[in-house]
Design a protein around this motif. Structure first.
Motif, short mmCIF file in Angstrom:
data_model
loop_
_atom_site.label_atom_id
_atom_site.label_comp_id
_atom_site.label_asym_id
_atom_site.label_seq_id
_atom_site.Cartn_x
_atom_site.Cartn_y
_atom_site.Cartn_z
N GLU A 171 0.86 -1.19 0.00
CA GLU A 171 0.00 0.00 0.00
C GLU A 171 0.89 1.24 0.00
OE1 GLU A 171 -2.44 0.37 3.47
OE2 GLU A 171 -3.72 1.87 2.53
N THR A 180 1.80 5.01 0.67
CA THR A 180 1.33 6.05 1.60
C THR A 180 1.81 7.44 1.17
OG1 THR A 180 3.23 5.47 2.98
CG2 THR A 180 1.11 4.56 3.63
N THR A 181 2.86 7.52 0.36
CA THR A 181 3.35 8.82 -0.12
C THR A 181 3.63 8.71 -1.61
OG1 THR A 181 4.43 9.21 1.99
CG2 THR A 181 5.21 10.53 0.15
N SER A 182 3.11 9.66 -2.37
CA SER A 182 3.27 9.58 -3.83
C SER A 182 4.66 10.04 -4.27
CB SER A 182 2.20 10.45 -4.49
OG SER A 182 2.46 10.52 -5.87
N VAL A 191 -1.60 6.92 -4.05
CA VAL A 191 -1.67 6.73 -2.60
C VAL A 191 -2.94 5.96 -2.23
CG1 VAL A 191 -1.91 7.94 -0.40
CG2 VAL A 191 -0.25 8.72 -2.08
N GLY A 192 -2.77 4.97 -1.36
CA GLY A 192 -3.94 4.21 -0.88
C GLY A 192 -4.23 2.98 -1.72
N LYS A 239 -3.94 -0.57 -3.14
CA LYS A 239 -3.32 -1.81 -2.62
C LYS A 239 -2.97 -2.71 -3.80
CE LYS A 239 -5.19 -1.96 2.00
NZ LYS A 239 -6.08 -2.58 2.95
N GLU A 271 7.89 -1.51 6.35
CA GLU A 271 7.81 -0.19 5.71
C GLU A 271 8.62 -0.27 4.43
OE1 GLU A 271 7.87 3.04 9.37
OE2 GLU A 271 9.74 2.48 8.39
N GLY A 327 5.58 3.63 1.82
CA GLY A 327 4.50 2.64 1.78
C GLY A 327 4.74 1.53 2.77
N ARG A 328 3.89 0.51 2.68
CA ARG A 328 4.03 -0.64 3.58
C ARG A 328 3.62 -1.91 2.85
NH1 ARG A 328 -0.74 -1.97 7.24
NH2 ARG A 328 -2.51 -1.48 5.92
#
Ligand code: HDE
Length: 704
Positions: A103, A105-107, A120-121, A123, A299, A335-336
């Motif tokens: 996923e 989290t930062t573009s 972002v977001g 999956k 991460e 991201g993660r």
């Protein structure tokens, strides 16, 4: 029976096949009739769908006669079995994989067009495989070895494989040395051993003649190569890659994975014992975590830098024996990744997954790192012999999850039935056949290449010791001692004295005190001469980010507490400790001399998870010993119990004891320190159990 897990075409039976098999089933084995539990069963069939009337007996001429060649059912079954194995991976044969998601989290829109790094977001499904390098597929999980960390991202723009390791640098600078390196590290060809170990002559001989490997040698001699769990390792893409944005500008990038549970390793003696106690220690740990809902998480971070910035680095970032210190280019977390689904079938997924660093998506590109360049054809090539067909991308675990279409045709095991008359491009006969995508299709970064062709090593690759030194001086005193001990252990297994001497000579460029320590450990009268370095060693600022201890988290999350009990143990203390540990995030296992029910002091029964001889303390992160007086007495003559507490102490673990436990410690001659705590003080125990008792080590072990 789980119908999903059987090989059936439709999952449903035809009327003809379904003579069904309701209720209980009778099976005749060796003249006996066995009743098997009921339920609705699918018919057992041949691969041609013919229902079997008897799967216990082959077709024979008479009850004591020969088996008949016409038995097509026997032949089909045995023939399939005979061909079940495929070649194991030439390296990284032993592995463990799982499904999950990535996923963002930062573009990184400013740097790349790759959708996986800009939305972002979103999956993206992934399959990640962890591996050891040197051992065969059936070797143990816990040798001293690098761990592979390979992630296949099934992006909407095609598959992206980030095939990395848990160490950010590599042994060699040029792919042409890879076969030599691997031949040196694998079992020696005349004798077929050692399996999965670097501690032998051919490995160290090659290393002694390959000074560029010295940085990697520091990493592999550190506790990074003896991780506690695959959930507690970092991952690195190793090479520099490029990100390419919509204006065609490119930025260099290094990829990093950082475990949510923090880094953690084992102690060497512990690792050796784990290998005996549970050969599948890491695979089982991953399986247990995922199937119990404790999903491992990492991460995803990047180091981004331009060519101009790279020009100022005191090393060449295209040299894969170099890392970029975090202090020089900070990590940006973007991201993660969570692994949340264990595969249905090990062979179909974990074994057949085929990673290739050449699998890229638009917006990401290669750098000129000569090791990476060599990898770009090796992986595809090896899949051809491993999986036997250029159609390996059609195997479900390898197939992209986005549409894919081209004019490639036929080949072994072709699964697609491509319709139509046209199998070429361009064509004017088919309006539906696939076409190029000039704007969004893959574009290589626009890079100018000039110069003279030749078999050369860049002069900027000549500094072999500075970062090896940087790594060593960045470690805590405990970690430095472990590196020195590991070197002594490994070199003590090398028969050729000149090889031992040569390695110690190299160490002198890394740290004189380290060289002295290893020389003393090997019983050298004097320190061997150091080779003349191609470049003088540069002094660099220590980088604490290179430590393991610095990156450990004081936590019981993802860790296991083992509680040793006997008949007559105090149930209330067990219960309180269990609750405290579970609420701190630990898993608790009850160990007793007999598996099954233990009768507590109260008369209540408690079921043990494991039997003492099969559950040594090396399998736990912290232990508690809660015994009745009789229990302590009985265990005092039980070597497995003595080892349980001695090893827990020797491996720097916290130990909670009640009166009986304390008695056992005394008999086992185990000392007292801040890590040995009264079991009634749960808070104090949980506090010390969150970490290893590093202070203890110097009092119990001679290091190096
Ligand atoms: Fe690999 N490597 N490698 N390697 N490697 C393979 O590919 C190779 C290197 C790595 O879980 C093979 O499918 C060459 C660096 C991982 O399936 C093979 C060179 C790094 C895995 C191969 C390298 C890696 C492999 C064997 C030097 C870290 C396991 C089976 C140029 C960045 C992937 C296979 C899995 C597997 C070749 C060096 C990581 C033979 C030629 C550097 C994690 O293709």
């Amino acid at each position: 029976m789980n119908k999903e897990n059987t090989m059936s075409n439709s999952g449903k039976l035809t009327k003809e096949q379904d003579s069904t098999l309701q209720g209980s089933l009778q099976v005749a084995v060796g003249g006996e009739i066995h009743q098997i539990a009921g339920g609705e069963h699918q018919a057992l069939t041949t691969n041609q769908g013919v229902a079997l009337s008897d799967n216990q007996n082959s077709l024979r001429a008479n009850p004591s006669g020969p088996t008949l060649g016409e038995d097509f059912i026997l032949r089909e079954k045995i023939t399939h079995f005979d061909h079940e194995r495929i070649p194991e991976r030439v390296v990284h044969a032993r592995g463990t994989g799982a499904h999950g998601f990535f996923e963002l989290t930062t573009s990184l829109k400013q740097y790349t067009t790759a959708r996986i790094l800009t939305e972002v977001g979103e999956k993206t499904p992934v399959f990640t495989r962890f591996s050891t390098v040197a051992g065969g597929a059936g070797s143990v999980d816990t040798p001293r070895d690098v761990r592979g960390f390979a992630v296949k991202f099934y992006t909407k723009e095609g598959n992206w494989d980030l095939v990395g390791n848990n160490i950010p640098v590599f042994f060699i600078q040029d792919a042409i040395k890879f076969p030599d390196l691997i031949h040196a590290v694998k079992m020696e060809p005349d004798r077929g051993f050692p399996q999965s170990a670097t501690a032998h002559d051919t490995f160290w001989d090659f290393i002694s003649l390959t000074p560029e490997s010295m940085h990697m040698v520091m990493w592999i001699m550190s506790d990074r190569t003896i991780p506690r769990s695959l959930r507690m390792i970092e991952g690195f893409g190793v090479h520099s890659f490029r990100l390419v944005n919509d204006s065609g500008e490119s930025t260099f990038v290094k990829f990093h994975w950082r475990p949510k549970l923090g880094l953690q390793s084992t102690i060497w003696d512990e690792t050796v014992k784990i290998s005996g106690a549970d050969q599948d220690f890491h695979r089982r740990d991953m399986f247990d975590a995922i199937t119990s809902g404790n999903f491992p998480e990492w991460e995803f971070a990047v180091q981004l830098f331009t060519q101009e910035e790279a020009d100022t680095f005191p090393f060449d970032h295209l040299d894969p024996t170099k890392l970029i210190p975090e202090e020089l280019v900070p990590l940006k977390v973007i991201g993660r990744m969570v692994l949340d689904r264990w595969p249905n079938n090990f062979f179909a997924e974990t074994e057949q997954i085929a990673f290739c660093p050449s699998h890229l998506v638009p917006g990401i590109d290669f750098s000129n790192d000569p090791l990476l360049q060599g990898r770009l054809f090796s992986y595809h090539d090896t899949q051809l012999s491993r999986l036997g067909t250029p159609n390996f991308h059609q195997i479900p675990i390898n197939a992209p999850k986005c549409p894919f279409s081209n004019q490639q045709r036929d080949g072994h095991m072709q699964m697609a039935q491509q319709a139509g008359r046209v199998a070429y491009e361009p064509n004017s006969l088919s309006g539906e056949s696939p076409r190029e995508t000039p704007t969004n299709g893959f574009h290589s970064a626009a890079v100018t290449e000039t110069g003279v062709k030749g078999r050369v090593r860049a002069a900027s690759f000549a500094d072999h010791y500075s970062q090896a030194r940087l790594f060593y001086i960045s470690q805590t005193a405990y970690e430095q001692a472990h590196i020195a001990s590991a070197l002594v252990f490994e070199l003590s297994k090398v028969e050729h004295v000149h090889v031992r001497e040569a390695i110690v000579g190299h160490l002198r460029h890394i740290d004189e005190a380290l060289a002295q320590r290893v020389a003393a450990g090997l019983g050298f009268g004097k320190i061997p001469n150091a080779p003349v370095p191609a470049r003088p060693v540069q002094e660099m600022q220590p980088s604490p980010a290179l430590q393991i201890i610095g990156k450990m988290k004081d936590t019981l999350m993802g860790r296991t507490l083992g509680i040793l009990i006997t008949n007559g143990s105090d149930g209330a203390v067990i219960d309180q400790l269990k609750r405290a540990a579970t609420s701190a995030g630990a898993t608790v296992k009850i160990v007793s001399p007999k598996v099954g029910d233990v009768k507590l002091a109260s008369g209540l029964m408690l079921s043990a998870d494991g039997q003492l001889a099969g559950c040594p303390s090396v399998l736990f992160d912290a232990v508690a010993v809660l015994l009745s007086d009789e229990g302590a007495k009985a265990l005092s003559v039980e070597s497995a119990a003595i080892d349980f507490v001695r090893d827990a102490f020797g491996h720097l673990k916290a130990i909670a004891v009640d009166k009986g436990g304390q008695a056992l410690l005394k008999i086992a001659n185990v000392g007292q320190d801040a890590g040995v705590v009264d079991a009634n003080d749960q808070a104090a125990f949980i506090a010390v159990a969150k970490t290893r008792q590093w202070n203890r080590e110097k009092s119990i072990r001679t290091l190096a």
